[in-house]
Design a protein around this motif. Sequence first.
Motif, short mmCIF file in Angstrom:
data_model
loop_
_atom_site.label_atom_id
_atom_site.label_comp_id
_atom_site.label_asym_id
_atom_site.label_seq_id
_atom_site.Cartn_x
_atom_site.Cartn_y
_atom_site.Cartn_z
N ARG A 1 0.83 -1.21 0.00
CA ARG A 1 0.00 0.00 0.00
C ARG A 1 0.87 1.26 0.00
O ARG A 1 0.49 2.28 -0.57
N GLN A 2 2.05 1.20 0.62
CA GLN A 2 2.95 2.35 0.58
C GLN A 2 3.48 2.56 -0.83
O GLN A 2 3.55 3.70 -1.31
N ILE A 3 3.83 1.47 -1.49
CA ILE A 3 4.32 1.57 -2.87
C ILE A 3 3.22 2.09 -3.78
O ILE A 3 3.46 2.92 -4.67
N ALA A 4 1.98 1.62 -3.56
CA ALA A 4 0.86 2.04 -4.39
C ALA A 4 0.54 3.52 -4.18
O ALA A 4 0.29 4.25 -5.16
N SER A 5 0.53 3.99 -2.93
CA SER A 5 0.20 5.40 -2.68
C SER A 5 1.26 6.32 -3.25
O SER A 5 0.94 7.36 -3.86
#
Length: 260
Positions: free
Chosen positions: A110-114
């Motif tokens: 989710r950090q990579i996606a955001s």
Amino acid sequence: MKRTTYWSRYRQALWLLTTRDLKVRYTTSALGYLWSILDPLLMGLIYWVVFGFIFHRGNASDSPYILFLLSAVLPWTWFNGNLSDATRAFRQEGKLIRSVKIPRSIWILRQIASKGIEFVISLSIIVFFALINWTAPSPWTLVYLPVAIVLQVLLTVGCNFIIAPLAVFYRDLERVIKLGLRVLFYGAPVLYHLEIGNPVLHFVYGLDPIAGILDLYRGCFFPGIVDWVYVVEGTVVSVIIFTIGAVVFRRSVPRVLKEL
């Protein structure tokens, strides 16, 4: 049927956590999502002035230099932010990670996606300067962009799968990563494109996967600059790092949950 339901819930949880990150980061800010553009834009303009005018960096092969610069600075900002966040991925929300029964990899992805969404938004900066300079990539070279994004995601996921669990056990790793990223910023071809005549040094330098990935990004506007040896090496190294990261992450998660 069960497998389909699992992946459907996985994607839903990933999307909810990703959007939550973005809302927390920007909802209370006056400029909101504009910060995802202003921050890399300001950094790019500073380097443009310093290296494009003060030190007269840039030549016919990388003109306009602002596009040459931004096409590497923006993906580097995404990569740098992801690795920095990985050191806090588990420690930030330890109680929630222990109590919520979802795959722990989601807290990394989710950090990579955001950050990836911020990167896509920031690409409007390149579009703006491309219009000003009457420069546009050809349909053929534009294919380099999704390839570069896929390779960067592969590399970043692998690195984060290694860094995130280790950072739980070794708190100093956060400082080490920050120092390492500073060194890598100047060692990687972010502000320049390095042409190495020595075949051995050329091969060794290409083992840095960032070199090949940034070449692909720049290749959208400057196709002649792409070094395919770097790209091939970067692809192989990225796959290796991803594989190692997946193994490390799977084996370390039980210990991480006990430590949190």
